[in-house]
Design a protein around this motif. Structure first.
Motif, short mmCIF file in Angstrom:
data_model
loop_
_atom_site.label_atom_id
_atom_site.label_comp_id
_atom_site.label_asym_id
_atom_site.label_seq_id
_atom_site.Cartn_x
_atom_site.Cartn_y
_atom_site.Cartn_z
N ALA A 73 0.90 -1.30 0.00
CA ALA A 73 -0.16 -0.11 -0.08
C ALA A 73 0.89 1.25 0.07
CB ALA A 73 -0.91 0.05 1.15
N ASN A 74 1.82 1.26 0.82
CA ASN A 74 2.90 2.45 0.76
C ASN A 74 3.59 2.52 -0.63
OD1 ASN A 74 3.41 3.91 3.61
ND2 ASN A 74 2.57 1.55 3.95
N ARG A 75 3.80 1.44 -1.30
CA ARG A 75 4.33 1.37 -2.47
C ARG A 75 3.74 2.48 -3.55
NH1 ARG A 75 5.52 -3.16 -6.61
NH2 ARG A 75 6.86 -2.19 -7.80
N THR A 76 2.33 2.70 -3.44
CA THR A 76 1.69 3.70 -4.00
C THR A 76 2.01 5.03 -4.01
OG1 THR A 76 -0.08 3.78 -2.60
CG2 THR A 76 -0.33 2.02 -4.20
N VAL A 77 2.86 5.33 -3.16
CA VAL A 77 3.53 6.53 -2.94
C VAL A 77 4.44 6.98 -4.10
CG1 VAL A 77 4.88 7.96 -1.35
CG2 VAL A 77 3.12 6.71 -0.57
N TYR A 78 4.91 6.06 -4.55
CA TYR A 78 5.71 6.19 -6.05
C TYR A 78 4.96 6.96 -6.88
CZ TYR A 78 6.87 4.87 -10.81
OH TYR A 78 7.11 5.16 -12.21
N LEU A 79 3.60 7.39 -6.99
CA LEU A 79 3.04 8.06 -7.80
C LEU A 79 3.05 9.67 -7.46
CD1 LEU A 79 -0.44 6.16 -8.27
CD2 LEU A 79 1.19 6.20 -9.82
N ILE A 80 3.41 9.76 -6.17
CA ILE A 80 3.48 11.20 -5.90
C ILE A 80 5.08 11.61 -6.05
CG2 ILE A 80 3.68 12.64 -3.55
CD1 ILE A 80 1.60 10.87 -2.37
N TRP A 81 6.03 10.60 -5.79
CA TRP A 81 7.39 10.93 -6.12
C TRP A 81 7.42 11.39 -7.77
CZ3 TRP A 81 10.44 12.90 -3.16
CH2 TRP A 81 10.41 12.51 -1.51
N HIS A 91 9.55 20.09 -15.62
CA HIS A 91 8.94 21.34 -15.68
C HIS A 91 7.75 21.02 -16.12
CE1 HIS A 91 12.48 23.32 -14.29
NE2 HIS A 91 13.17 22.63 -15.59
N GLU A 92 6.85 19.78 -15.83
CA GLU A 92 5.52 19.69 -16.32
C GLU A 92 4.52 20.61 -15.43
OE1 GLU A 92 4.99 15.57 -16.70
OE2 GLU A 92 6.42 15.27 -18.14
N ASN A 93 3.43 20.43 -15.97
CA ASN A 93 2.45 21.03 -15.07
C ASN A 93 1.58 20.35 -13.95
OD1 ASN A 93 2.72 23.69 -16.10
ND2 ASN A 93 1.61 23.05 -18.06
N LEU A 94 1.24 20.76 -12.85
CA LEU A 94 0.57 19.80 -11.99
C LEU A 94 -0.83 20.45 -11.89
CD1 LEU A 94 1.01 17.21 -10.01
CD2 LEU A 94 1.49 19.38 -8.32
N THR A 95 -1.85 19.65 -12.20
CA THR A 95 -3.26 20.08 -12.20
C THR A 95 -3.99 19.71 -11.13
OG1 THR A 95 -3.79 18.06 -13.44
CG2 THR A 95 -3.24 19.74 -14.80
N ALA A 96 -5.17 20.25 -11.15
CA ALA A 96 -6.04 20.13 -9.78
C ALA A 96 -6.32 18.59 -9.80
CB ALA A 96 -7.29 20.84 -9.81
N ARG A 97 -6.52 17.95 -10.95
CA ARG A 97 -7.07 16.53 -11.02
C ARG A 97 -5.77 15.70 -10.48
NH1 ARG A 97 -9.94 15.17 -16.62
NH2 ARG A 97 -12.13 15.68 -15.83
N ILE A 99 -3.61 16.75 -8.30
CA ILE A 99 -3.54 16.85 -6.90
C ILE A 99 -4.38 15.85 -6.17
CG2 ILE A 99 -3.65 18.49 -5.14
CD1 ILE A 99 -2.35 20.72 -6.90
N LEU A 100 -5.89 15.89 -6.98
CA LEU A 100 -6.93 15.20 -6.05
C LEU A 100 -6.59 13.90 -6.36
CD1 LEU A 100 -9.73 15.13 -5.05
CD2 LEU A 100 -10.60 15.24 -7.25
N GLY A 101 -5.84 13.25 -7.47
CA GLY A 101 -5.69 11.90 -7.44
C GLY A 101 -4.36 11.54 -6.38
N LEU A 102 -3.62 12.31 -6.26
CA LEU A 102 -2.73 12.11 -5.25
C LEU A 102 -3.24 12.11 -3.64
CD1 LEU A 102 0.39 14.36 -6.84
CD2 LEU A 102 0.13 11.76 -6.76
N LEU A 103 -3.90 13.02 -3.41
CA LEU A 103 -4.54 12.96 -2.11
C LEU A 103 -5.44 11.75 -1.88
CD1 LEU A 103 -5.73 16.89 -1.83
CD2 LEU A 103 -4.11 15.58 -0.46
#
Length: 125
Positions: A73-81, A91-97, A99-103
């Motif tokens: 379960a903690n391995r999914t933190v890979y997405l955040i990294w 230098h890619e853009n971070l969208t609201a979607r 951020i919501l997915g990461l949360l």
């Protein structure tokens, strides 16, 4: 204090694995620029494979300290990294979607980790 150290090691290992996607993207950029003749393409491919090898060894050491459901379960933190590296390195853009997915991922990890530690305390694990 020991569990905190274990979680730090787990997340450092996950962060290490996230560099695989960085090396992969760098290799792709080199391939698109110069094709198969770019020496940097092969350098980044080698780094990607080396990173996977080191990660696999470290992962086997780290997961011994956790229940498998908590470790994976903690391995999914890979997405955040991956998102952090996409913004900082490429230098890619971070969208609201994004951020919501990461949360959502982060909350899920916290729920599974908390339930795993509660189950151990109650003797169910």
């Amino acid at each position: 204090m020991g569990k905190i150290k274990d979680y730090i090691l787990l997340h450092l290992n996950i962060m290490l694995f996230s560099f695989t996607s960085v090396f992969s993207k760098l290799a792709s950029v080199q391939f698109n620029k110069k094709g198969i003749w770019s020496i940097w393409l092969y350098v980044f491919l080698f780094l990607m494979l080396l990173n996977c090898f080191v990660y696999a060894l470290a992962w086997q050491k780290v997961i011994r300290r956790f229940e498998l459901n908590v470790a994976y379960a903690n391995r999914t933190v890979y997405l955040i990294w991956s998102q952090v590296w996409a913004v900082m390195i490429f230098h890619e853009n971070l969208t609201a979607r994004n951020i919501l997915g990461l949360l959502i991922v982060f909350v899920g990890v916290m729920i599974v980790s908390t339930q795993g530690s509660e189950a151990r305390k109650e003797g169910r694990a």
